[in-house]
Design an enzyme around this catalytic site. Sequence first.
Site, PDB file in Angstrom:
ATOM      1  N   LYS A 111       0.806  -1.222   0.000  1.00 45.95           N
ATOM      2  CA  LYS A 111       0.000   0.000   0.000  1.00 45.95           C
ATOM      3  C   LYS A 111       0.842   1.278   0.000  1.00 45.95           C
ATOM      4  O   LYS A 111       0.300   2.372   0.045  1.00 45.95           O
ATOM      5  CB  LYS A 111      -0.961   0.000   1.197  1.00 45.95           C
ATOM      6  N   LYS A 194      -5.184  -9.662  -5.876  1.00 43.61           N
ATOM      7  CA  LYS A 194      -6.480  -9.917  -5.252  1.00 43.61           C
ATOM      8  C   LYS A 194      -7.474  -8.809  -5.587  1.00 43.61           C
ATOM      9  O   LYS A 194      -7.074  -7.662  -5.835  1.00 43.61           O
ATOM     10  CB  LYS A 194      -6.331 -10.058  -3.737  1.00 43.61           C
ATOM     11  N   LYS A 197     -10.926  -3.352  -2.612  1.00 46.75           N
ATOM     12  CA  LYS A 197     -11.793  -2.164  -2.636  1.00 46.75           C
ATOM     13  C   LYS A 197     -11.041  -0.974  -3.204  1.00 46.75           C
ATOM     14  O   LYS A 197     -11.536  -0.271  -4.056  1.00 46.75           O
ATOM     15  CB  LYS A 197     -12.218  -1.785  -1.204  1.00 46.75           C
TER      16      LYS A 197
END
Length: 332
Positions: A111, A194, A197
């Site tokens: 991230k 994956k 969101k």
Amino acid sequence: MTRVLSGIQPTGEIHLGNYVGAVQHWVLDQHVHDSFFCVVDLHALTSEQDPALLRAKTLQMATFLLAGGLDPDVCTLFVQSHVPQHTELSWLLECVASYGELRRMTQFKDKTVAGDEGSARVGLFTYPVLMAADILAYQADRVPVGDDQRQHLELCRDLAIRFNTRYGDTFVVPEAAIPPVGARIMDLQDPTQKMSKSRSSPQGKILALEAPEVITRKIMRAMTDADNEVRFDRDAKPGVSNLLELLAVAGGGTTTDLATGYSGYGALKKDVAEAVVTYLEPVRTRYAELIEAPDHVLKVLDAGADKARSTAGPNLAKARAAMGLLPGSEMG
Ligand code: AQP
């Protein structure tokens, strides 16, 4: 009775991966375990959020969980920030965790932009410790999560064991409950990543409340490969394998058996789309009803937070005492 705890971030609209990897297992768990589920709004603060939107999304996520089948008569549903014991325990655990072990967390690396870690929020770095506090505050035995949370669960176990060794037996050491099928639903456009969101493109993720025709269109356009051979092989054929996994979850059967019924991708995609639309339809219908009754949802969350505070409070007090913090008269 076994105690279960899990949470979901109100960081965006819930996608099929969240539903399959986590929520549908919560719905089953609530009938057999003493279950606590929370909307982890404090975790959401680790990335940029519009305050008004975060409030709205938190309520929407709780509404979704009720629509998905959580029953407040048999489980405890609450918002993480309504239970201050999580953040206090998180601090105690930060004083048990090491910088080196947090640096190894792959989600932090995923991230943050490589080379730009210096500008990442400290909360993004320490959030696995808050997650450990979420779990340990309830003495949870079992934590149903998708595969992406495996490493964070390992950290939580390490912290519980270290705390118990250093300060005496205080915490239950929890087990991750990762489903054998559907633990990592992949992005439809990049099946090596994956479904996420915040990181998947709109075409890459199926939102759980999306209109059937949009879901169908996305699945029909899902990335596969050139040879048109339907076979379950995550490494060699990640796109096709992801579709087979979706079919197994939404329609039943095993991925290997299902694969034998297809000679090309078109028919497979059509069946996956139909199965996923049918699978999500009841949740969509119930959500449309519940979103009209926000007062009901808020009442459920208030009652859930009361129960959560009274469960977490004594566990936090035990940890404070074990670490040598002087009790104040107001601490009880
Ligand atoms: N692709 C996935 N397949 C199966 N399970 C998944 N989960 C997430 N993605 C998949 C599981 O959903 C639960 C809630 O996830 P979260 O809200 O804590 O966020 P996350 O794990 O970081 O998932 P996202 O969707 O990628 O959110 P953002 O983009 O906000 O970070 C967890 O049990 C998770 O394992």
